[in-house]
Enzyme design. Sequence first.
Site, PDB file in Angstrom:
ATOM      1  N   GLY A 143       0.832  -1.193   0.000  1.00  0.00           N
ATOM      2  CA  GLY A 143       0.000   0.000   0.000  1.00  0.00           C
ATOM      3  C   GLY A 143       0.860   1.234   0.000  1.00  0.00           C
ATOM      4  O   GLY A 143       2.073   1.185  -0.237  1.00  0.00           O
ATOM      5  N   GLY A 144       0.237   2.385   0.286  1.00  0.00           N
ATOM      6  CA  GLY A 144       0.943   3.647   0.233  1.00  0.00           C
ATOM      7  C   GLY A 144       1.997   3.787   1.305  1.00  0.00           C
ATOM      8  O   GLY A 144       2.948   4.544   1.144  1.00  0.00           O
ATOM      9  N   PHE A 145       1.843   3.074   2.440  1.00  0.00           N
ATOM     10  CA  PHE A 145       2.797   3.241   3.535  1.00  0.00           C
ATOM     11  C   PHE A 145       3.953   2.265   3.448  1.00  0.00           C
ATOM     12  O   PHE A 145       4.943   2.420   4.155  1.00  0.00           O
ATOM     13  CB  PHE A 145       2.098   3.042   4.879  1.00  0.00           C
TER      14      PHE A 145
ATOM     15  N   LYS B 173       6.470  -5.934   8.431  1.00  0.00           N
ATOM     16  CA  LYS B 173       5.797  -4.739   7.920  1.00  0.00           C
ATOM     17  C   LYS B 173       6.847  -3.665   7.693  1.00  0.00           C
ATOM     18  O   LYS B 173       7.514  -3.229   8.624  1.00  0.00           O
ATOM     19  CB  LYS B 173       4.727  -4.269   8.906  1.00  0.00           C
TER      20      LYS B 173
ATOM     21  N   ASP C 211      -9.165   1.438  12.157  1.00  0.00           N
ATOM     22  CA  ASP C 211      -9.275   0.943  10.774  1.00  0.00           C
ATOM     23  C   ASP C 211      -9.960  -0.416  10.733  1.00  0.00           C
ATOM     24  O   ASP C 211      -9.525  -1.317  10.020  1.00  0.00           O
ATOM     25  CB  ASP C 211      -7.891   0.864  10.135  1.00  0.00           C
TER      26      ASP C 211
END
Length: 631
Positions: A24-26, A45, A146
């Site tokens: 994803g974006g992160f 991660k 989230d």
Amino acid sequence: MQTAIPTGTILQNRYRVLSILGQGGFGRTYLAEDQGRFNELCALKELMPPQDNAYALEKSKELFQREAQVLYGIQHPQIPQFRATFAQDQRFFLVQDYVEGKTYRALLDERKSQGFVFTENEVLQLVRQVLPVLAYIHSKGIIHRDIAPDNVILRESDRLPVLIDFGVVKELATRIQSPDTVRQHTTVGKLGYAPTEQMQTGRAYPNSDLYALAVTAVVLLTGREPQELFDETTMTWRWQRLITIDPGFSQVLNKMLSYRTTDRFQSANEVLQALQSPASVAPMPQTPPPIATPPIQPQPPINSQMETMAVGRSALDPANADTSINRAEPTIPTRSSLWDDPWAVGAIGTGLVLLTGLGSWTLVRTLMNPAPPSPSPTQTTVTSPSPTTTPTTKPSPSPSPSPTNDPVTFSQRLNVADGKPESRDGTLRSNETLNFIVPGQQGQQLNAALTSEGVLMTVLTPNKEVVDDRSTRVSNWSGELPFTGDYFVQLRTVQGLAKSNFKLNVSLKNPPAPSPTPSPTVSPSPDPGNPTIQTERVNIPAGQTGTQLSGNTSPRVIRRYLINAQKGQVLSARLGSGNATLTIRYPDGRPVEDASGTVQWQAQLPIGGDYQVDVVANGSTDFLLDINVQY
């Protein structure tokens, strides 16, 4: 964005990358093998700050360590266990347990492809199993931010939902972009799932998570996305016209979905108490409902002065890239009603004809043969049809629903101290499994004694295997733990019993302390095959909490630093430069779990004494080491 790490790469001389789990974006999430834990699978991660922004790079180091410390404080069996952090090549990594299973998003997509959605009973069970997890993190001042079907995994091993991807990690990614964005609020959460206060102001509360859980529930029940269920013109949810569920359960969901935070439940425990009411938990059918397409009827508008605010789409959510909403009345999958079933309509019609004929025949017979008046109530029963004729004249397309007896698994963590036993008692039913989770260290003695006539226990290792051939379906077990991790004392009833009371006593005993040995010193004639250990005691200056050390190490020399610390203090060690790694050891010389082959480590100390911090390297290198000790 930097390129993905190739498969087979070994990070920190420990983590072997197997595949990419998501992106994803992160950053990215990798599946890896932890070679320091017998090749146990784990999730890496990765957070990748902009490489051309010096401020973002420096700020990311600070925020990443702080957020990692938040995750380190979470200890719950339905949240992946945080293991470690490390940095390599200006990339930052979190190490967490890998959860084998499917997300509820994937499960919903599979069912929709077959024409079904989740049953009411399944969704009710999901809500009940997630609420205690939310109660736990909220008690620690942590908001998930989230919650959505994408971030809840149905774990394969025990069929329990597991919460993943806490919003703090994504919030961190947005806060390190530039100095300007740090001063503004950050928006974390999926559009449609997160409530208005979270998406428009960046503020989140415990019942913001409850709102997102309720949205997840109605999405699983209807098979439709939030944008199709929420009317932005009236600020109302329109899911109840699509399905029929227990009124008590629907009232609980609607209160969780309230627009104003003050109108919602204020805690997860309040929701659990509301769901325990007998009126709101009725027996429910187990057959998955088929998807139908009845039109939505508009609801009366609610006067609202709330201005709609446009919110940017997260790059993490490519599946929802199209946020436009068709204002024409959509069709939504739902269960078929009784009147849509031709068998049911035919059965009702046949029953009405029989009742009409039988009533007419009874009336004529009464007029032709009047009976003497009698106070006995038996004469009035002839006007109603006999129940024995119903099965032969009224077809039934499906059996009547009966109370469910689905298997249920509960888990509870026991923090057993050395020499201080923990006791638990209660009642266990035939469809229930109760897991008591006991964190243990290799070499400790675990004793478990069960008092019950109808409950037996099985002792399992952290990888869910029986400890030995004496630990299956027994009343007592005692033995030495083979390795470090979370052990499971699993209780189940004896076959054939509906329920039984039990009392469980669990204790841990540390192994005898080793005889004191003199501190290692430099050998004047080291063995050519073994490295020399150079030991140095660290003295932190008065009035300070830390110090910085420098030195040189090589494959032939291990630099060992002794730091005296007290139980409960937080010890941290970080290599600021140098191509070296750290190994942390307890005062008795045992390696600290998850503290080998890392460049930074931090933990609250379980015991006091001289902790050993070893600096090792594969080649000759200079290094800087930061040591910090504080409460």
